[in-house]
Design an enzyme around this catalytic site. Sequence first.
Site, short mmCIF file in Angstrom:
data_model
loop_
_atom_site.label_atom_id
_atom_site.label_comp_id
_atom_site.label_asym_id
_atom_site.label_seq_id
_atom_site.Cartn_x
_atom_site.Cartn_y
_atom_site.Cartn_z
N TYR A 127 0.84 -1.20 0.00
CA TYR A 127 0.00 0.00 0.00
C TYR A 127 0.87 1.25 0.00
O TYR A 127 0.63 2.18 -0.77
CB TYR A 127 -0.92 -0.02 1.22
CG TYR A 127 -1.99 1.05 1.19
CD1 TYR A 127 -3.04 0.98 0.29
CD2 TYR A 127 -1.95 2.15 2.06
CE1 TYR A 127 -4.02 1.96 0.26
CE2 TYR A 127 -2.92 3.12 2.05
CZ TYR A 127 -3.96 3.03 1.14
OH TYR A 127 -4.92 4.00 1.10
N THR A 145 -15.25 5.39 6.71
CA THR A 145 -15.94 4.78 5.57
C THR A 145 -16.17 3.30 5.87
O THR A 145 -15.68 2.78 6.88
CB THR A 145 -15.10 4.92 4.30
OG1 THR A 145 -13.93 4.08 4.43
CG2 THR A 145 -14.68 6.36 4.04
#
Length: 260
Positions: A158, A195
């Site tokens: 990532y 989220t």
Amino acid sequence: MAGRVAGKLALITGAAQGLGAAHARRLAEEGARVLCTDINGDGAAETAAAINSTHGDGTAYAITHDVTDPAAWQAAVDAAREQLGGLNVLVNNAGMGVAGNIETCDFADWQRCFSVNVDSIFHGCQKALPLMREHAPGSIINLSSIAGLIASDTMPAYNSSKAAVWMLTKSIALHCAKNNMGIRCNSIHPTFVDTPILDGTARHHSIDKGVLLEKLARQIPLKFVGEPNDIANAVVYLASDESRFMTGAEMKLDGGISAM
């Protein structure tokens, strides 16, 4: 319709939920017409339907879209031409994370992470720029992460992919400027945002969502986790002509983490 991006024609990837859905909603609220794309086509359609119920039919459209597939990107650009009448805002929001440190990360997961996070932007910009040039001025907005600027020992895939987004953004910006396209390109670097991704994180670690949010907030100088609109408001700014003198730049929406 009046608004800060009135008349803009925007394609937003990863728009089925979370940040992508927030970007699409805020752009529509400020006067843009939007094409919501996602590999979850039903979710993208739900986002578009909700926007249309508020702002009227024809404000939002949706398609199923695998951002790792160049042919699917061409279909998405064609859909923008047909349904929106053109394209001048591209929001490369779709992304994913991968677990594992340098010793435990599976190479197939590494490749998938780069395919979704980086290759998608390569394909998207390559396919979209010809249409965007027809409708300039335009803006490309790439969602990177504060993890593209600050490393962790637990997420090399990532970190590396989001750092690649940061530098790819600058190269695209310079190319567009050098060729007088009237198209800008900037990246956004959020930290933790509330989220559905955090719902999955809480389940994975068998921790209450509220406890997780408190734990994450303690890592942020401002002491709270961001909301989707905190990021979507920056997308509106970059999509608008208010940011006409900004290209090749990075916006850090990290509650002060990078200042430490």
